[in-house]
Design a protein around this motif. Sequence first.
Motif, PDB file in Angstrom:
ATOM      1  N   CYS A   8     117.434  88.142   7.975  1.00  0.00           N
ATOM      2  CA  CYS A   8     116.592  88.015   6.786  1.00  0.00           C
ATOM      3  C   CYS A   8     115.258  87.368   7.143  1.00  0.00           C
ATOM      4  O   CYS A   8     115.209  86.391   7.901  1.00  0.00           O
ATOM      5  N   ALA A   9     114.192  87.931   6.602  1.00  0.00           N
ATOM      6  CA  ALA A   9     112.854  87.387   6.840  1.00  0.00           C
ATOM      7  C   ALA A   9     112.068  87.411   5.541  1.00  0.00           C
ATOM      8  O   ALA A   9     112.394  88.170   4.620  1.00  0.00           O
ATOM      9  N   VAL A  10     111.055  86.584   5.448  1.00  0.00           N
ATOM     10  CA  VAL A  10     110.165  86.628   4.298  1.00  0.00           C
ATOM     11  C   VAL A  10     109.662  88.057   4.154  1.00  0.00           C
ATOM     12  O   VAL A  10     109.210  88.660   5.131  1.00  0.00           O
ATOM     13  N   ALA A  11     109.766  88.623   2.947  1.00  0.00           N
ATOM     14  CA  ALA A  11     109.410  90.024   2.736  1.00  0.00           C
ATOM     15  C   ALA A  11     107.988  90.299   3.197  1.00  0.00           C
ATOM     16  O   ALA A  11     107.051  89.606   2.807  1.00  0.00           O
ATOM     17  N   GLY A  12     107.837  91.322   4.055  1.00  0.00           N
ATOM     18  CA  GLY A  12     106.534  91.695   4.575  1.00  0.00           C
ATOM     19  C   GLY A  12     106.262  91.131   5.949  1.00  0.00           C
ATOM     20  O   GLY A  12     105.270  91.505   6.575  1.00  0.00           O
ATOM     21  N   LEU A  13     107.130  90.238   6.450  1.00  0.00           N
ATOM     22  CA  LEU A  13     106.940  89.641   7.763  1.00  0.00           C
ATOM     23  C   LEU A  13     108.054  90.081   8.702  1.00  0.00           C
ATOM     24  O   LEU A  13     109.116  90.522   8.279  1.00  0.00           O
ATOM     25  N   GLU A  14     107.804  89.928  10.007  1.00  0.00           N
ATOM     26  CA  GLU A  14     108.821  90.245  10.989  1.00  0.00           C
ATOM     27  C   GLU A  14     109.867  89.141  11.053  1.00  0.00           C
ATOM     28  O   GLU A  14     109.706  88.066  10.467  1.00  0.00           O
ATOM     29  N   ALA A  15     110.928  89.396  11.789  1.00  0.00           N
ATOM     30  CA  ALA A  15     112.017  88.432  11.916  1.00  0.00           C
ATOM     31  C   ALA A  15     111.487  87.081  12.392  1.00  0.00           C
ATOM     32  O   ALA A  15     110.611  86.994  13.250  1.00  0.00           O
ATOM     33  N   GLY A  16     112.046  86.019  11.825  1.00  0.00           N
ATOM     34  CA  GLY A  16     111.635  84.672  12.175  1.00  0.00           C
ATOM     35  C   GLY A  16     112.387  83.668  11.333  1.00  0.00           C
ATOM     36  O   GLY A  16     113.327  84.012  10.619  1.00  0.00           O
ATOM     37  N   HIS A  17     111.943  82.411  11.410  1.00  0.00           N
ATOM     38  CA  HIS A  17     112.553  81.377  10.579  1.00  0.00           C
ATOM     39  C   HIS A  17     111.504  80.336  10.215  1.00  0.00           C
ATOM     40  O   HIS A  17     110.430  80.257  10.799  1.00  0.00           O
ATOM     41  N   PHE A  18     111.865  79.505   9.227  1.00  0.00           N
ATOM     42  CA  PHE A  18     110.952  78.477   8.764  1.00  0.00           C
ATOM     43  C   PHE A  18     110.927  77.328   9.758  1.00  0.00           C
ATOM     44  O   PHE A  18     111.969  76.874  10.255  1.00  0.00           O
ATOM     45  N   GLY A  19     109.711  76.837  10.020  1.00  0.00           N
ATOM     46  CA  GLY A  19     109.536  75.695  10.893  1.00  0.00           C
ATOM     47  C   GLY A  19     109.128  74.465  10.106  1.00  0.00           C
ATOM     48  O   GLY A  19     109.478  74.319   8.928  1.00  0.00           O
ATOM     49  N   PRO A  20     108.337  73.578  10.719  1.00  0.00           N
ATOM     50  CA  PRO A  20     107.921  72.347  10.051  1.00  0.00           C
ATOM     51  C   PRO A  20     106.996  72.628   8.861  1.00  0.00           C
ATOM     52  O   PRO A  20     106.452  73.723   8.705  1.00  0.00           O
ATOM     53  N   ALA A  21     106.823  71.610   8.039  1.00  0.00           N
ATOM     54  CA  ALA A  21     105.903  71.704   6.910  1.00  0.00           C
ATOM     55  C   ALA A  21     104.492  71.939   7.420  1.00  0.00           C
ATOM     56  O   ALA A  21     104.123  71.533   8.532  1.00  0.00           O
ATOM     57  N   CYS A  22     103.677  72.623   6.618  1.00  0.00           N
ATOM     58  CA  CYS A  22     102.297  72.886   6.996  1.00  0.00           C
ATOM     59  C   CYS A  22     101.409  72.686   5.777  1.00  0.00           C
ATOM     60  O   CYS A  22     101.882  72.575   4.645  1.00  0.00           O
ATOM     61  N   THR A  23     100.129  72.665   6.016  1.00  0.00           N
ATOM     62  CA  THR A  23      99.181  72.340   4.954  1.00  0.00           C
ATOM     63  C   THR A  23      98.294  73.506   4.561  1.00  0.00           C
ATOM     64  O   THR A  23      97.581  73.436   3.569  1.00  0.00           O
ATOM     65  N   GLY A  24      98.289  74.555   5.325  1.00  0.00           N
ATOM     66  CA  GLY A  24      97.405  75.678   5.043  1.00  0.00           C
ATOM     67  C   GLY A  24      96.222  75.728   5.984  1.00  0.00           C
ATOM     68  O   GLY A  24      95.459  76.670   5.955  1.00  0.00           O
ATOM     69  N   ALA A  25      96.084  74.704   6.841  1.00  0.00           N
ATOM     70  CA  ALA A  25      95.000  74.739   7.822  1.00  0.00           C
ATOM     71  C   ALA A  25      95.300  75.835   8.838  1.00  0.00           C
ATOM     72  O   ALA A  25      96.440  76.199   9.068  1.00  0.00           O
ATOM     73  N   GLN A  26      94.260  76.361   9.463  1.00  0.00           N
ATOM     74  CA  GLN A  26      94.453  77.441  10.422  1.00  0.00           C
ATOM     75  C   GLN A  26      95.170  76.937  11.664  1.00  0.00           C
ATOM     76  O   GLN A  26      95.003  75.805  12.092  1.00  0.00           O
ATOM     77  N   GLY A  27      95.995  77.808  12.209  1.00  0.00           N
ATOM     78  CA  GLY A  27      96.735  77.442  13.399  1.00  0.00           C
ATOM     79  C   GLY A  27      97.335  78.664  14.056  1.00  0.00           C
ATOM     80  O   GLY A  27      97.008  79.798  13.704  1.00  0.00           O
ATOM     81  N   GLU A  28      98.262  78.447  14.977  1.00  0.00           N
ATOM     82  CA  GLU A  28      98.832  79.549  15.741  1.00  0.00           C
ATOM     83  C   GLU A  28      99.773  80.400  14.897  1.00  0.00           C
ATOM     84  O   GLU A  28      99.870  81.611  15.081  1.00  0.00           O
ATOM     85  N   HIS A  29     100.492  79.790  13.947  1.00  0.00           N
ATOM     86  CA  HIS A  29     101.477  80.486  13.141  1.00  0.00           C
ATOM     87  C   HIS A  29     101.075  80.458  11.662  1.00  0.00           C
ATOM     88  O   HIS A  29     100.399  79.525  11.233  1.00  0.00           O
ATOM     89  N   PRO A  30     101.528  81.450  10.911  1.00  0.00           N
ATOM     90  CA  PRO A  30     101.169  81.475   9.488  1.00  0.00           C
ATOM     91  C   PRO A  30     101.913  80.409   8.687  1.00  0.00           C
ATOM     92  O   PRO A  30     103.039  80.036   9.010  1.00  0.00           O
TER      93      PRO A  30
END
Length: 365
Positions: free
Chosen positions: A288-310
């Motif tokens: 199961c993945a977030v609809a529209g994204l490839e396979a993966g999982h949730f990581g640490p909390a984020c703030t919306g700043a740009q980075g390597e992962h969405p």
Amino acid sequence: MGLLLAAGACGPSVVPVSPETLTPARRAVVGGAPEPGFPTVAAIVPVPPFCGEPDEAARVLCTGTLVAPRVVLTAAHCVENADAPRVFSVVFAAETARASAAQRIRVVEGRLHPAWRPGVSDLGVLILASDAPVAPLAWAARAFPADGVGRLARVVGFGADGEGGSGLRRGGLSRITSVEADAFSIEAAPAMSCGGDSGGPVFIEQDGVERLVGVTSFGDLSCTTGTNSRVDVHADFIQVAIEDASRGAPVRTLVDPDVDACAQWCRAHADCPVGMACVARADGTRSCAVAGLEAGHFGPACTGAQGEHPCVKAGSACRLWLPCSEPRDATAPGGCAAAGGGNPGLIPLVLLAWSWGRGRRAKGG
């Protein structure tokens, strides 16, 4: 016309799915007026997966009518991509930008009329994850009136109002010009459905009551004429969807970001939480993945700043979306994928609204 919801970056690198800032006074049926009634008529909108993209700003794709607690009748061309409904919500509010969370119900399944092709049997249904916050339309199959030509019909929808706005439930009167075996045509009198009104209802007064007789399908580019699918000749399709939903589909769980999505094995979308999809992985398994994204999982909390992962929405929180090859406790900087950089962990999701023939337009999107 086509509509692209690109999952791969945030900010300018994502094709906009939000309308320009509009004042309520300028926001959908051309020649009509704001419609305070018909609470069963709702807007169909995409749910952006990324933090920083508010649900309130999502652009109306189509319109639909609640015909059972969890069944929304709309046009087939609004749901022709079988995976698209996984990223849809149905908004039960007079103005989409002002809808509360309780008025936004996620979609778990879309169905097409089995005989649908462009211009024919343009009916579809959306199955909701939970009961709608309003009572459904008291719908019943009735024959289209024999004296229909020349009569007035009411169109209702959330689409374009002719002044650059959408997202506000509007309605108005059109006149029936012809009736065919599968459809009927209308002209402005003075109102007419337009872009974004696809799937919306058309009513005719019968026995002193306005009754559902059609679903908005397509029309001319100037929004002065339109063609609608008849519901009476497709009553069986609608009734089967209602009966299936009434049997109590398995309860879909909500997204839990603390659960390792890479370990959520699945065979079909229905095996996944609401808003997630069953996707194939490089090793041939599916998870199961977030609809529209490839396979993966949730990581640490984020703030919306740009980075390597969405940085994606995870319930009420924002979390990094990481490939299954990376540990969930990764400490990489959080945020949306860098603008213009793309990301191999994401898949564009294209929602196609069909059109054919010169001078014709689908009234979606």
